[in-house]
Design a protein around this motif. Structure first.
Motif, PDB file in Angstrom:
ATOM      1  N   ASP A 271      71.168 -20.378 110.774  1.00 31.18           N
ATOM      2  CA  ASP A 271      71.381 -20.101 109.357  1.00 31.18           C
ATOM      3  C   ASP A 271      72.135 -21.235 108.683  1.00 31.18           C
ATOM      4  OD1 ASP A 271      70.165 -17.659 109.372  1.00 31.18           O
ATOM      5  OD2 ASP A 271      71.994 -16.461 109.234  1.00 31.18           O
ATOM      6  N   LEU A 272      71.991 -21.304 107.357  1.00 30.75           N
ATOM      7  CA  LEU A 272      72.842 -22.132 106.522  1.00 30.75           C
ATOM      8  C   LEU A 272      73.610 -21.214 105.584  1.00 30.75           C
ATOM      9  CD1 LEU A 272      73.895 -24.798 105.320  1.00 30.75           C
ATOM     10  CD2 LEU A 272      71.878 -24.801 103.816  1.00 30.75           C
ATOM     11  N   VAL A 273      74.939 -21.340 105.577  1.00 29.92           N
ATOM     12  CA  VAL A 273      75.804 -20.521 104.730  1.00 29.92           C
ATOM     13  C   VAL A 273      76.583 -21.426 103.795  1.00 29.92           C
ATOM     14  CG1 VAL A 273      77.727 -18.874 104.679  1.00 29.92           C
ATOM     15  CG2 VAL A 273      76.017 -18.742 106.510  1.00 29.92           C
ATOM     16  N   TRP A 274      76.632 -21.055 102.523  1.00 27.74           N
ATOM     17  CA  TRP A 274      77.521 -21.714 101.568  1.00 27.74           C
ATOM     18  C   TRP A 274      78.805 -20.903 101.448  1.00 27.74           C
ATOM     19  CZ3 TRP A 274      74.067 -22.504  96.577  1.00 27.74           C
ATOM     20  CH2 TRP A 274      73.121 -23.516  96.815  1.00 27.74           C
ATOM     21  N   ASP A 275      79.944 -21.590 101.412  1.00 28.44           N
ATOM     22  CA  ASP A 275      81.231 -20.991 101.033  1.00 28.44           C
ATOM     23  C   ASP A 275      81.644 -21.675  99.733  1.00 28.44           C
ATOM     24  OD1 ASP A 275      83.748 -19.954 100.742  1.00 28.44           O
ATOM     25  OD2 ASP A 275      84.525 -20.672 102.665  1.00 28.44           O
ATOM     26  N   VAL A 276      81.474 -20.994  98.627  1.00 28.78           N
ATOM     27  CA  VAL A 276      81.685 -21.582  97.304  1.00 28.78           C
ATOM     28  C   VAL A 276      83.077 -21.227  96.813  1.00 28.78           C
ATOM     29  CG1 VAL A 276      80.827 -21.716  94.934  1.00 28.78           C
ATOM     30  CG2 VAL A 276      79.218 -21.363  96.822  1.00 28.78           C
ATOM     31  N   GLY A 277      83.820 -22.258  96.376  1.00 29.87           N
ATOM     32  CA  GLY A 277      85.225 -22.053  96.047  1.00 29.87           C
ATOM     33  C   GLY A 277      85.994 -21.786  97.315  1.00 29.87           C
ATOM     34  N   ALA A 278      85.802 -22.670  98.308  1.00 33.74           N
ATOM     35  CA  ALA A 278      86.204 -22.369  99.681  1.00 33.74           C
ATOM     36  C   ALA A 278      87.705 -22.323  99.893  1.00 33.74           C
ATOM     37  CB  ALA A 278      85.585 -23.406 100.630  1.00 33.74           C
ATOM     38  N   GLY A 279      88.485 -23.001  99.046  1.00 30.33           N
ATOM     39  CA  GLY A 279      89.943 -22.948  99.207  1.00 30.33           C
ATOM     40  C   GLY A 279      90.387 -23.529 100.530  1.00 30.33           C
ATOM     41  N   SER A 280      90.853 -22.670 101.431  1.00 29.41           N
ATOM     42  CA  SER A 280      91.273 -23.118 102.759  1.00 29.41           C
ATOM     43  C   SER A 280      90.106 -23.236 103.717  1.00 29.41           C
ATOM     44  CB  SER A 280      92.301 -22.135 103.332  1.00 29.41           C
ATOM     45  OG  SER A 280      91.692 -20.866 103.530  1.00 29.41           O
ATOM     46  N   GLY A 281      88.944 -22.672 103.343  1.00 29.04           N
ATOM     47  CA  GLY A 281      87.780 -22.716 104.226  1.00 29.04           C
ATOM     48  C   GLY A 281      87.791 -21.666 105.311  1.00 29.04           C
ATOM     49  N   SER A 282      88.578 -20.613 105.160  1.00 25.95           N
ATOM     50  CA  SER A 282      88.664 -19.608 106.225  1.00 25.95           C
ATOM     51  C   SER A 282      87.320 -18.920 106.464  1.00 25.95           C
ATOM     52  CB  SER A 282      89.742 -18.574 105.901  1.00 25.95           C
ATOM     53  OG  SER A 282      89.452 -17.883 104.695  1.00 25.95           O
ATOM     54  N   GLU A 333      70.906 -28.001  99.846  1.00 30.77           N
ATOM     55  CA  GLU A 333      69.755 -27.281 100.388  1.00 30.77           C
ATOM     56  C   GLU A 333      69.951 -25.779 100.214  1.00 30.77           C
ATOM     57  OE1 GLU A 333      67.515 -26.734 104.732  1.00 30.77           O
ATOM     58  OE2 GLU A 333      69.224 -28.092 104.492  1.00 30.77           O
ATOM     59  N   ASP A 334      68.866 -25.052  99.971  1.00 32.57           N
ATOM     60  CA  ASP A 334      68.945 -23.611  99.777  1.00 32.57           C
ATOM     61  C   ASP A 334      69.567 -22.933 100.994  1.00 32.57           C
ATOM     62  OD1 ASP A 334      67.773 -23.877  97.328  1.00 32.57           O
ATOM     63  OD2 ASP A 334      65.812 -23.093  97.925  1.00 32.57           O
ATOM     64  N   PRO A 335      70.490 -21.998 100.765  1.00 37.13           N
ATOM     65  CA  PRO A 335      71.177 -21.320 101.869  1.00 37.13           C
ATOM     66  C   PRO A 335      70.488 -20.023 102.265  1.00 37.13           C
ATOM     67  CG  PRO A 335      72.229 -20.707  99.828  1.00 37.13           C
ATOM     68  CD  PRO A 335      71.081 -21.630  99.455  1.00 37.13           C
ATOM     69  N   ASP A 336      70.831 -19.533 103.445  1.00 39.16           N
ATOM     70  CA  ASP A 336      70.429 -18.181 103.833  1.00 39.16           C
ATOM     71  C   ASP A 336      71.359 -17.151 103.221  1.00 39.16           C
ATOM     72  OD1 ASP A 336      68.200 -18.494 105.997  1.00 39.16           O
ATOM     73  OD2 ASP A 336      69.690 -20.019 106.468  1.00 39.16           O
ATOM     74  N   ALA A 337      72.651 -17.453 103.215  1.00 36.40           N
ATOM     75  CA  ALA A 337      73.632 -16.525 102.667  1.00 36.40           C
ATOM     76  C   ALA A 337      74.748 -17.320 101.998  1.00 36.40           C
ATOM     77  CB  ALA A 337      74.206 -15.623 103.759  1.00 36.40           C
ATOM     78  N   VAL A 338      75.430 -16.663 101.053  1.00 42.28           N
ATOM     79  CA  VAL A 338      76.480 -17.318 100.276  1.00 42.28           C
ATOM     80  C   VAL A 338      77.697 -16.399 100.206  1.00 42.28           C
ATOM     81  CG1 VAL A 338      77.121 -18.339  98.055  1.00 42.28           C
ATOM     82  CG2 VAL A 338      74.740 -18.472  98.847  1.00 42.28           C
ATOM     83  N   PHE A 339      78.873 -16.986 100.365  1.00 42.96           N
ATOM     84  CA  PHE A 339      80.125 -16.306 100.044  1.00 42.96           C
ATOM     85  C   PHE A 339      80.768 -17.035  98.873  1.00 42.96           C
ATOM     86  CE2 PHE A 339      84.761 -15.936 100.332  1.00 42.96           C
ATOM     87  CZ  PHE A 339      84.892 -14.560 100.260  1.00 42.96           C
ATOM     88  N   ARG A 356      69.847 -16.932  92.840  1.00 46.81           N
ATOM     89  CA  ARG A 356      68.500 -17.455  92.659  1.00 46.81           C
ATOM     90  C   ARG A 356      68.029 -18.212  93.903  1.00 46.81           C
ATOM     91  NH1 ARG A 356      69.277 -20.946  88.540  1.00 46.81           N
ATOM     92  NH2 ARG A 356      69.416 -19.187  87.100  1.00 46.81           N
ATOM     93  N   ARG A 357      68.970 -18.801  94.646  1.00 44.49           N
ATOM     94  CA  ARG A 357      68.582 -19.689  95.731  1.00 44.49           C
ATOM     95  C   ARG A 357      68.806 -19.109  97.135  1.00 44.49           C
ATOM     96  NH1 ARG A 357      71.004 -25.477  94.609  1.00 44.49           N
ATOM     97  NH2 ARG A 357      69.732 -25.847  96.473  1.00 44.49           N
ATOM     98  N   ALA A 358      69.642 -18.087  97.261  1.00 42.92           N
ATOM     99  CA  ALA A 358      69.928 -17.527  98.587  1.00 42.92           C
ATOM    100  C   ALA A 358      68.714 -16.788  99.129  1.00 42.92           C
ATOM    101  CB  ALA A 358      71.130 -16.598  98.515  1.00 42.92           C
ATOM    102  N   ARG A 359      68.435 -16.986 100.377  1.00 40.94           N
ATOM    103  CA  ARG A 359      67.273 -16.352 101.004  1.00 40.94           C
ATOM    104  C   ARG A 359      67.557 -14.915 101.409  1.00 40.94           C
ATOM    105  NH1 ARG A 359      63.784 -20.259 103.477  1.00 40.94           N
ATOM    106  NH2 ARG A 359      63.589 -19.032 105.389  1.00 40.94           N
TER     107      ARG A 359
END
Length: 429
Positions: A271-282, A333-339, A356-359
Motif C-alpha cells: 500500500d501507499l499511505v499519505w499522512d497529511v499534516g503529519a506533525g511528528s509523523g506518529s 502518486e495516488d494513495p491507497d489510504a490517507v490520514f 478524490r484520489r484515495a483508492r
C-alpha cells in the motif's frame, strides 16, 4: 500426466528430467527453452505466448491419452506432455495455471533453481528475509511500494513492468535504494548482473533478457538470524505511547486516536499511505511499521526533520514532503489510504482532494466541532461511505498518597470514509 521441468538458470537437467523430455509427444515452453533442450524428433512443439491456447493444446493431448487407455494400450502414446519453464515453476510460475486447469494430481513437477535464488547467490546474499513480488502481467505500483518500504526485494518483471519502469517509479521516492538487474541468468555468454540507481535504470532499454530485479538498501541487507522466511511479521504492538516519538508541545495524535485511525486506514505491505499534516509523523511511522510505503506531508521545516528522526528511531522508511496541502499533493502518486491530522481552515479543501484520489479510505482527526459537517460532506461528495466517532478517554494518573485519579484527554472527532466495493472493482490491489 504433465511433466513440468524447471530449467533456464544454468544447471543441467537431471537424468530423470532429460528422460521425460526424450519421451515427450508434446513439449511446451518459451522459445529459448525449446532451443536449448534435446527434443525428440517426432515431438510437437508449442512456443509459449498467450497461455490459454497452449493449455487448450495440452488438453487435447491428454484427451488423446485417455482414449488410448480406453482402447487398452499398455503404453498409450500421444499424451505425454512436457512443459519447460524457468527456474522453479512453482514459484510465481506456470504450475499455478496448470494445477487450476488440470488438477495438481496430474502434474509431475521437477523444479530447478529459481531466478530469485540465483540472483541473490550471484551477490553472495541470503534471501530468507527478502520480499518477492511479481510485476509480470500485474500493476507495477504494488512492487514499487514494496520496494520503498522494505530493504530487500526481488521483483519478477515483464513487458511494461521492467527495470526502466520500476526505476522511474522509484526515482526521488525510494531513499538509498540500488537496483540489481540480473539478465540471462545461467547463460555463460550473455549473463549480466548490474548495479544501477533507479534513475540510471529508468534511462536504459533493457531488452527482453531480464530475469529478475533486486531492489536493495545495501546498508540493511544483512539482518539477524530469522525463523520465519519472507518479510518481517507485523509489529508486536501499535498505537505506541506518545513518549516513543519526538514531538513539539504535545502536538501529536494520542495513542487512543491512533489505534482507531490505524484500524480504519488498514496499512499493509504494497500500500501507499499519505499522512497529511503529519506533525511528528506518529501515524506515518506506525503505518510504515505495518509494511506500507508512506509519504508524510508537513508544512514546517522542523516538523519534517522531526518526522525523519522518528522514522529513523523506529527503523522504517518514510518519504517526507515539505509543503502545504492541498497544493503540494498534486505532485504525489495516488494513495491507497490517507490520514489527515491537520489543515486548519483548509481542511475541507484538503479532504476533497484526498478523497478524490484515495483508492480505499480517508481518515480525518479534528478537535473542532464546527469542521465536522464540512468534512463529512466532502467525503460523501467523493462517493465515500462515511462514519465517525467522538473519542473521549481518561487515563490513569497517579496522585500523592499512592492513589490514582482519571485524567481526561482532549476529545477528538475521528471521521472516516471508505470507498464502496463497487467503486474498486477491477482496480488492482
Amino acid at each position: 500426466m504433465i511433466t513440468v521441468v524447471g530449467t533456464g538458470t544454468g544447471a543441467p537437467l537431471p537424468p530423470d528430467a532429460e528422460a521425460a523430455v526424450a519421451r515427450a509427444d508434446l513439449v511446451v515452453g518459451a522459445r529459448r527453452h525449446l532451443a536449448a533442450a534435446r527434443l525428440p524428433a517426432g515431438a510437437e512443439q508449442v512456443v509459449l505466448g498467450p497461455l490459454a491456447p497452449a493449455l487448450d493444446i495440452v488438453e487435447r493431448y491428454l484427451a488423446k491419452a485417455r482414449e488410448n487407455q480406453k482402447e487398452g494400450a499398455e503404453d498409450p502414446e500421444g499424451g505425454r506432455v512436457v512443459v519447460l519453464a524457468s527456474g522453479d515453476p512453482g514459484f510465481f510460475g506456470i504450475v499455478r495455471a496448470l494445477a487450476e486447469r488440470f488438477g495438481p494430481e496430474r502434474l509431475d513437477v521437477r523444479p530447478g533453481v529459481s531466478s530469485v535464488a540465483t540472483a541473490f547467490a550471484r551477490l553472495g546474499l541470503p534471501w530468507d528475509d527478502a520480499v518477492v513480488v511479481s510485476a509480470h502481467g500485474r500493476d507495477l505500483r504494488t512492487a514499487a511500494h514494496v520496494c520503498r518500504s522494505h530493504p530487500k526485494v526481488a521483483v519478477l518483471t515483464g513487458p511494461g513492468s521492467g527495470p526502466a519502469e520500476l526505476g522511474a517509479a522509484l526515482t526521488h521516492r525510494s531513499g538509498a535504494r540500488v537496483l540489481v538487474v540480473a539478465s540471462a541468468l545461467g547463460d555463460p555468454a550473455h549473463e549480466r548482473v548490474e548495479r544501477v540507481t533507479p534513475a540510471e535504470a529508468a534511462a536504459r532499454d533493457w531488452g527482453t533478457a531480464v530475469s529478475v530485479v533486486l531492489c536493495l538498501d545495501e546498508s540493511r541487507v544483512l539482518t539477524p538470524v530469522r525463523t520465519v522466511a519472507g518479510p518481517a511479521a507485523g509489529p508486536d504492538r501499535w498505537a505506541l505511547d506518545e513518549s516513543e516519538f519526538a514531538h513539539r508541545d504535545s502536538m501529536i495524535s494520542k495513542f487512543e486516536v491512533r489505534a482507531l485511525a490505524l484500524a480504519r486506514i488498514g496499512p499493509r505491505l504494497g500500500d501507499l499511505v499519505w499522512d497529511v499534516g503529519a506533525g511528528s509523523g506518529s501515524v506515518a511511522v506506525e503505518c510504515a511499521r505495518f509494511g506500507a510505503a508512506v509519504t508524510a506531508i508537513e508544512k514546517t521545516r522542523d516538523g519534517c526533520d522531526r518526522i525523519r528522526a522518528n522514522a529513523g528511531a523506529h527503523g522504517v522508511d518514510v518519504r517526507v514532503v515539505h509543503g502545504a496541502a492541498p497544493t503540494v499533493l498534486s505532485d504525489l502518486e495516488d494513495p491507497d489510504a490517507v490520514f489527515i491530522g491537520g489543515g486548519g481552515r483548509e481542511l475541507p479543501a484538503i479532504v476533497t482532494v484526498c478523497a478524490r484520489r484515495a483508492r480505499r479510505a480517508v481518515v480525518v482527526a479534528m478537535a473542532a466541532l464546527d469542521r465536522v459537517p464540512a468534512v463529512r460532506d466532502a467525503l460523501e461528495a467523493a462517493g465515500f461511505a462515511c462514519d465517525g466517532v467522538l473519542l473521549q478517554s481518561s487515563r490513569l494518573a497517579p496522585l500523592p498518597g499512592n492513589v490514582t485519579r482519571l485524567a481526561a484527554t482532549n476529545p477528538v472527532f475521528l471521521l472516516w470514509g471508505v470507498r464502496p466495493p463497487a467503486r474498486t472493482e477491477g482496480v488492482p490491489q
